[in-house]
Write an enzyme that holds these catalytic residues in place. Structure first.
Site, PDB file in Angstrom:
ATOM      1  N   LYS A 176       0.849  -1.216   0.149  1.00 46.86           N
ATOM      2  CA  LYS A 176      -0.088  -0.037   0.053  1.00 46.86           C
ATOM      3  C   LYS A 176       0.687   1.480   0.051  1.00 46.86           C
ATOM      4  CE  LYS A 176      -2.901  -3.402   0.962  1.00 46.86           C
ATOM      5  NZ  LYS A 176      -3.710  -4.108   0.300  1.00 46.86           N
TER       6      LYS A 176
HETATM    7  C1  LIG Z   1      -4.281  -5.272   1.151  1.00 49.15           C
HETATM    8  C2  LIG Z   1      -5.634  -5.369   1.552  1.00 49.15           C
HETATM    9  C3  LIG Z   1      -6.241  -5.926   2.637  1.00 49.15           C
HETATM   10  C4  LIG Z   1      -5.530  -6.752   3.517  1.00 49.15           C
HETATM   11  O1  LIG Z   1      -4.650  -5.772   4.341  1.00 49.15           O
HETATM   12  P1  LIG Z   1      -3.431  -6.280   5.300  1.00 49.15           P
HETATM   13  O2  LIG Z   1      -2.751  -5.169   6.014  1.00 49.15           O
HETATM   14  O3  LIG Z   1      -2.518  -6.947   4.611  1.00 49.15           O
HETATM   15  O4  LIG Z   1      -4.188  -7.294   6.198  1.00 49.15           O
HETATM   16  C5  LIG Z   1      -7.607  -5.681   2.941  1.00 49.15           C
HETATM   17  N1  LIG Z   1      -8.432  -5.424   1.736  1.00 49.15           N
HETATM   18  C6  LIG Z   1      -7.836  -4.924   0.725  1.00 49.15           C
HETATM   19  C7  LIG Z   1      -8.861  -4.124  -0.264  1.00 49.15           C
HETATM   20  C8  LIG Z   1      -6.522  -4.746   0.297  1.00 49.15           C
HETATM   21  O5  LIG Z   1      -6.142  -4.486  -0.636  1.00 49.15           O
END
Ligand SMILES: *Cc1c(COP(=O)(O)O)cnc(C)c1O
Length: 372
Positions: A176
């Site tokens: 992210k």
């Molecule tokens: C990356 C992501 C998650 C999970 O995030 P983590 O911090 O890795 O648990 C959940 N929902 C969406 C839409 C994502 O892109």
């Protein structure tokens, strides 16, 4: 994706190690305040990931067996899994082909009397039309949770995604924009939910370890309900504070690079890049292109062509209902979801991407589009 990390983050982490307080403590509290302020929420509750943030948000809503939660299938699988964690049933709704997001109409099409909540995703950083979805959910009497894992820095009507959200969940995974290695946050304007979320992330304890330490007196904690260990560490939070200071620069650079991709790809036939919706601006966490049905090369083959040229691209957003984990799980027709999952790919985009690298990606795509 390549995270944009530097000396600031390294210093923040090492200073925290030297301070002697490494688990959840003052840095987590500081990061929560700064992050909540940034997204326009009253409270931030830091946790270990967005997956655990989503789980706690659904626990806070009191969801459980027999309840249905409408989710997009077109999402990272953690979105649907969080519903299963509380024993409820994810019900897959289709998305808008251009934005990859739920709409009031796609939610309405799968709603049943057992529906107890809606979980929207700001997919790839493209802000969902929250005004329309909030109004629709209010009319149906359903709480709306926002999976904002990808959406830090994205805006709706000029305000940050997350502002006015009942409960929003965020991710700080390196995939992210803003990273703490692993990490997540729930934001909300509701003080009681925030207090419950803080308790739930720490074994259901009525007083945190940091508060007990700060009081300087013996404080006996008690455990009010069955909680979890979903805490973030102070080392992670210190890195998060350093990252937060870079957020505006990160978003600006990504938007600049995305605009350049779109300009360069304008005359390549059969490729439709993701764009800003009418109601907001995305952070371009994922710059995806949708291949026309008549594009001369299939998506998977195109990924291979790019890989052969030394370019690391990825398939577009997945469709959860097509994964073995959801085999046999009921799903109605999801044409836009399946189209995007089959025919989209995510191009390289990161803060330090150079124009030369970008030109090379475009050249390979242009060559593929010109194949007989
Ligand atoms: C990356 C992501 C998650 C999970 O995030 P983590 O911090 O890795 O648990 C959940 N929902 C969406 C839409 C994502 O892109």
């Amino acid at each position: 994706m390549v995270p944009w990390l530097g000396e600031e983050e390294a210093r923040a982490a090492s200073d925290t190690v030297r301070s002697g307080w490494v688990a959840q403590g003052p840095k987590v509290a500081e990061f929560e305040r700064a992050f909540a302020e940034r997204v326009g929420a009253r409270h931030g509750v830091a946790v270990s990931s967005c997956t655990t943030a989503l789980h706690l948000a659904l626990v806070a809503l009191g969801l459980g067996p027999g309840d249905q939660v409408v989710v997009p299938s077109l999402s990272f699988i953690a979105t649907a899994n969080a519903v299963r964690y509380v024993g409820a049933e994810p019900v897959f709704a289709d998305v808008d082909l251009a934005t990859g997001n739920l709409t009031a109409a796609t939610v309405d099409a799968v709603r049943t009397p057992a529906t107890k909540a809606v979980l929207l995703v700001h997919q790839g950083g493209v802000p969902a039309d929250v005004a329309a979805l909030r109004a629709a959910c209010e009319g149906w009497g359903l709480p709306l949770v926002e999976d904002a894992a990808c959406a830090i820095g994205s805006t709706v009507d000029g305000a940050s995604v997350g502002r006015g959200a009942l409960l929003a969940a965020w991710s700080f995974h390196p995939r992210k924009l803003l990273t703490t290695g692993e990490g997540g946050m729930v934001t909300t304007d509701d003080a009681e939910w925030a207090a419950r979320l803080r308790r739930l992330r720490e074994h259901g304890m009525n007083v945190s370890a940091a508060e007990r330490h700060a009081s300087g007196k013996p404080v006996l904690e008690s455990y009010l309900e069955t909680g979890f260990n979903y805490r973030m560490t102070d080392i992670q939070a210190a890195v998060g504070l350093a990252q937060l200071a870079k957020l505006d620069a990160l978003v600006a650079r990504r938007r600049e690079l995305a605009a350049r991709y779109t300009e360069l790809l304008a005359d390549v036939p059969g490729l439709t890049p993701v764009t800003d919706p009418a109601h907001g601006e995305g952070n371009f966490q994922s710059y995806w292109v949708l291949l026309a049905e008549e594009f001369p090369v299939g998506r998977d083959e195109l990924l291979a062509v790019l890989a052969e040229a030394g370019i690391s691209a990825r398939r577009g957003i997945m469709a959860s209902h097509l994964e073995p984990a959801y085999a046999g799980h009921p799903a109605g027709p999801l044409p836009a979801t399946e189209r995007i999952a089959r025919d989209s790919l995510i191009l390289p985009l990161f803060h330090t991407l150079t124009e030369e690298q970008q030109d090379r990606v475009v050249a390979v795509l242009r060559e593929a589009a010109a194949r007989p």
